[in-house]
Design an enzyme around this catalytic site. Structure first.
Site, PDB file in Angstrom:
ATOM      1  N   GLU A 277       0.823  -1.209   0.000  1.00  0.00           N
ATOM      2  CA  GLU A 277       0.000   0.000   0.000  1.00  0.00           C
ATOM      3  C   GLU A 277       0.861   1.264   0.000  1.00  0.00           C
ATOM      4  O   GLU A 277       0.539   2.248  -0.672  1.00  0.00           O
ATOM      5  CB  GLU A 277      -0.945   0.006   1.210  1.00  0.00           C
ATOM      6  CG  GLU A 277      -1.924  -1.149   1.257  1.00  0.00           C
ATOM      7  CD  GLU A 277      -2.997  -1.066   0.177  1.00  0.00           C
ATOM      8  OE1 GLU A 277      -3.049  -0.058  -0.556  1.00  0.00           O
ATOM      9  OE2 GLU A 277      -3.781  -2.029   0.060  1.00  0.00           O
ATOM     10  N   ARG A 281       0.630   3.792  -3.267  1.00  0.00           N
ATOM     11  CA  ARG A 281      -0.034   5.066  -2.968  1.00  0.00           C
ATOM     12  C   ARG A 281       0.965   6.197  -2.746  1.00  0.00           C
ATOM     13  O   ARG A 281       0.835   7.270  -3.338  1.00  0.00           O
ATOM     14  CB  ARG A 281      -0.938   4.920  -1.730  1.00  0.00           C
ATOM     15  CG  ARG A 281      -2.005   3.848  -1.881  1.00  0.00           C
ATOM     16  CD  ARG A 281      -3.030   3.920  -0.765  1.00  0.00           C
ATOM     17  NE  ARG A 281      -3.797   2.681  -0.656  1.00  0.00           N
ATOM     18  CZ  ARG A 281      -5.042   2.602  -0.209  1.00  0.00           C
ATOM     19  NH1 ARG A 281      -5.672   3.697   0.172  1.00  0.00           N
ATOM     20  NH2 ARG A 281      -5.658   1.439  -0.113  1.00  0.00           N
ATOM     21  N   ASP A 410      -5.135 -10.190  -8.039  1.00  0.00           N
ATOM     22  CA  ASP A 410      -5.538  -9.405  -9.205  1.00  0.00           C
ATOM     23  C   ASP A 410      -4.402  -8.658  -9.897  1.00  0.00           C
ATOM     24  O   ASP A 410      -4.165  -8.825 -11.089  1.00  0.00           O
ATOM     25  CB  ASP A 410      -6.657  -8.427  -8.819  1.00  0.00           C
ATOM     26  CG  ASP A 410      -6.320  -7.600  -7.578  1.00  0.00           C
ATOM     27  OD1 ASP A 410      -5.311  -7.883  -6.904  1.00  0.00           O
ATOM     28  OD2 ASP A 410      -7.092  -6.660  -7.273  1.00  0.00           O
ATOM     29  N   GLU A 545     -12.299   0.389 -10.132  1.00  0.00           N
ATOM     30  CA  GLU A 545     -11.939  -0.551 -11.206  1.00  0.00           C
ATOM     31  C   GLU A 545     -12.836  -0.440 -12.438  1.00  0.00           C
ATOM     32  O   GLU A 545     -12.358  -0.509 -13.573  1.00  0.00           O
ATOM     33  CB  GLU A 545     -11.950  -1.986 -10.675  1.00  0.00           C
ATOM     34  CG  GLU A 545     -10.775  -2.328  -9.774  1.00  0.00           C
ATOM     35  CD  GLU A 545     -10.930  -1.765  -8.377  1.00  0.00           C
ATOM     36  OE1 GLU A 545      -9.904  -1.618  -7.675  1.00  0.00           O
ATOM     37  OE2 GLU A 545     -12.075  -1.467  -7.974  1.00  0.00           O
ATOM     38  N   THR A 634      -1.125   0.515 -10.239  1.00  0.00           N
ATOM     39  CA  THR A 634      -2.423  -0.024  -9.833  1.00  0.00           C
ATOM     40  C   THR A 634      -3.179   0.924  -8.915  1.00  0.00           C
ATOM     41  O   THR A 634      -4.295   0.632  -8.514  1.00  0.00           O
ATOM     42  CB  THR A 634      -2.247  -1.409  -9.175  1.00  0.00           C
ATOM     43  OG1 THR A 634      -3.508  -2.085  -9.126  1.00  0.00           O
ATOM     44  CG2 THR A 634      -1.668  -1.275  -7.776  1.00  0.00           C
TER      45      THR A 634
END
Length: 646
Positions: A277, A281, A410, A545, A634
């Site tokens: 994360e 981010r 994913d 998404e 992502t």
């Protein structure tokens, strides 16, 4: 009628009325008329009054201007349940739908076509009564001080500006019509783009208002309680939103955020952060903002956090731990296991590779490349599909036999393709693994629902297929489209379009028009609806998404329907998740439009991803983050595609 048989009773003459001469003796005229009137019987007086009223009404009805006015009044009071009446929606303020419906616009033929694609008839009726997002009339900048202008200037749900005053003037004067259908389409597209882009800007400003007032410098806004929550204590929402503000041209907001980064942001803290994360981010957000602005402040901060995350790779297998203490320089797995998730350890590569390229320090790229090499050669895959967990001690897959494109796996598939693109399409091992995985999806996870045959991606557990699909899987249409754009097989684009329709249906088949976190598809014959949602899965976290994939599909196909779908989703976010005091909140129940049950949390990715992708979707500028020059991580942070000399 009685009038034809009583003509002798209503033929009345008054002195002086037969000629065109004007008698100035007004008093005599009044007395003479009054005497004649009194001499008439009561029946005659009634008939005279009836004829005068009838003539008056006929005269009014025959006047074109009055007729048009009366029709306008009549149209404005039509039954609000009619399919031709659309609920008002103000894009800049985006309030709850008004109770009184506005004057209707002429029905556009395309509306009927669109409504035919919306699933079961019961659902269509529900959406029409509640004012479906795609059929909402938009009033531009409605304000009490400009009420007259707003009534004349209205935008339909497709964004076509209709200026009633100008249209009437042009018709009356018989002027030459300069707007051909092609010109009107261009004008409509321009007005549409401006309105939708400005609506996204306003949504960002509203979210930022809540963050600034109640959570400034903290990780996440709690908009209902007007407070904040901390995850890492690093201003997560602010950093995640930096490049979004730059792309949306919100200069004032960007400058105040930049000042906080320069004066307040420090990574010298005794705090545990999640490697994945923090990378996608914070590191990704800082690197992206550096590339967009050229300001070395952000590169310096990126170097700082990047170096502090490196202890995570100090494991026996060199598969990184999930958690790092960025102040102490130590790392560890979660308390309950020595495993890391496959998606997390294989979805940090774009960022660390770029950090090495910018700093000319190879250790960052070397660490994440080693992870990909090991995962590439591991046993336990199924036709290129990977399990969800990997052990940091021995470097082997664990919990084998479960395969999904949802949580914990994913972005592994996403980063296979994107590393190949980032590196200039030279690292063929990434491409081979990606192509093999897509074939594995087709072979093992792809099915169709009943009764409408929606293509979906399920899960496989020890040979048993489950028709369960996470909203997270809706990244896949965009990834497939991106691959097709970069020369991969054309059937990837075909599959992308089919899955895009499914992800859209996950929204519009819900009562709020917002997708749940997880859905289950019906596959047995005789099903009445394609999608079921379990009670525990009905929450919506403001995830990006689906709008991410809509952006890719529209950018590559130019099909306007993807924008329309995105506009519907945006409006439903605004209707059911907007908090009046500032910010947006995730909700617990997408099946209950009366009370969707707010969760009191605005995830940082709503500003970092969801609104950014919506803005890019609505923009007509293909060079606004060109997909030939940038690749998105992502967390929707654009990083440059490396030049061929790299």
């Amino acid at each position: 009628m009685h009038l034809s048989s009583r003509q002798d009773y209503v033929s009345i003459s008054f002195p002086g009325q037969g000629s065109e001469s004007y008698n100035n003796s007004k008093q005599w005229r009044r007395q003479s008329c009054w005497r004649k009137w009194k001499q008439l019987s009561r029946l005659q007086q009634s008939l005279v009054l009836f004829i005068l009223v009838l003539l008056f009404i006929c005269g009014i009805a025959s006047h074109p201007t009055v007729t048009k006015h009366l029709r306008g009044l009549t149209d404005g009071k039509q039954d609000t349940d009619s399919n031709s009446i659309l609920e008002p929606f103000v894009p800049l303020v985006l309030p709850e739908p008004a109770k009184q419906s506005p004057p209707p616009l002429p029905e556009q033929p395309s509306q009927k076509k669109l409504s035919n694609k919306r699933g079961p008839p019961v659902l269509q009726n529900r959406l029409q009564k509640k004012g479906n997002a795609s059929e909402i009339v938009v009033e531009v900048k409605a304000a009490d001080s400009k009420k007259g202008d707003d009534e004349a200037r209205v935008i339909s749900w497709r964004g076509a500006v209709i200026d009633t005053d100008e249209a009437t003037e042009g018709t009356k004067s018989g002027e030459k019509r300069e707007d051909s259908p092609a010109n009107q389409e261009v004008k409509t597209s321009t007005d549409l783009e401006f309105t939708w882009l400005e609506a996204v800007r306003e949504a960002f400003r509203h979210a930022w208002k809540g963050y600034k007032e109640f959570a400034w410098g903290h990780d996440e806004l709690r908009p209902i309680s007007k407070s904040y929550s901390e995850w890492f204590g690093l201003g997560l929402t602010l950093i995640d939103a930096l490049d979004t503000m730059w792309i949306l041209e919100l200069k004032e907001e960007f400058e105040e955020a930049k000042l906080w980064v320069a004066t307040e942001l420090t990574f010298n803290k005794n705090v545990d952060v999640n490697l994945f994360e923090s990378t996608i981010r914070i590191l990704g957000g800082l690197l992206s903002t550096y590339h967009l602005t050229g300001d070395t402040l952000f590169l310096d901060k990126a170097k700082d956090i990047g170096s502090r995350l490196m202890p995570a790779f100090n494991t026996p297998s060199r598969i990184p731990y999930s958690d790092v203490n960025i102040g102490k320089g130590t790392a560890h797995p979660p308390r309950w296991t020595s495993d890391s998730t496959v998606a997390e350890v294989t979805s940090i590569q774009l960022e660390f590779r770029e950090l090495s390229r910018l700093t000319q320090e190879p250790q960052y790229q070397a660490a994440v490349t080693e992870v990909m090499k090991q995962v590439h050669k591991l046993d336990g895959k199924l036709d290129g599909l990977v399990p969800m967990f990997i052990n940091t001690n021995n470097g082997q897959f664990t919990h084998q036999g479960i395969y999904t494109l949802g949580a914990r796996a994913d972005s592994y598939y996403e980063y296979l393709l994107k590393q190949w693109i980032q590196g200039g399409k030279k690292e063929n091992q990434f491409l081979e693994d990606y192509l093999q995985a897509i074939e594995g999806v087709k072979k093992n996870l792809l099915q169709k629902s009943s009764p409408n045959g929606l293509t979906f991606v399920g899960e496989l557990s020890h040979g048993q297929f489950s028709p369960k699909m996470d909203h997270l899987v809706c990244f896949l249409p965009g990834t497939l489209a991106l691959g097709a754009h970069n020369g991969l097989p054309a059937d990837h684009m075909d599959l992308a379009k089919e899955l895009m329709e499914t992800c859209y249906q996950m929204y519009i088949q819900m009562e709020t028009g917002l997708s749940p976190e997880i859905v289950h598809f019906n596959m047995h014959e005789g099903s009445t609806r394609d999608i079921d949602v379990k009670l525990a899965d009905r929450h919506n976290l403001l995830r990006p998404e689906t709008v991410e994939s809509l952006f890719y599909l529209h950018r590559f196909t130019k099909d306007h329907k993807y924008r329309e779908w995105g506009w519907e989703i945006f409006q439903n976010f605004d209707k059911y998740t907007k908090v009046s005091s500032g910010g947006y909140t995730s909700i617990n129940n997408v099946r209950d439009p009366e009370y969707p049950s707010p969760r009191d949390k605005m995830e940082s990715f709503f500003l970092g991803e969801t609104l950014k992708y919506l803005y890019l979707l609505f923009s007509d500028n293909p060079n606004l983050i060109s997909l030939d020059q940038y690749v998105f991580n992502t967390e929707a942070h654009p990083l440059p595609v490396w030049p061929s000399s790299a």
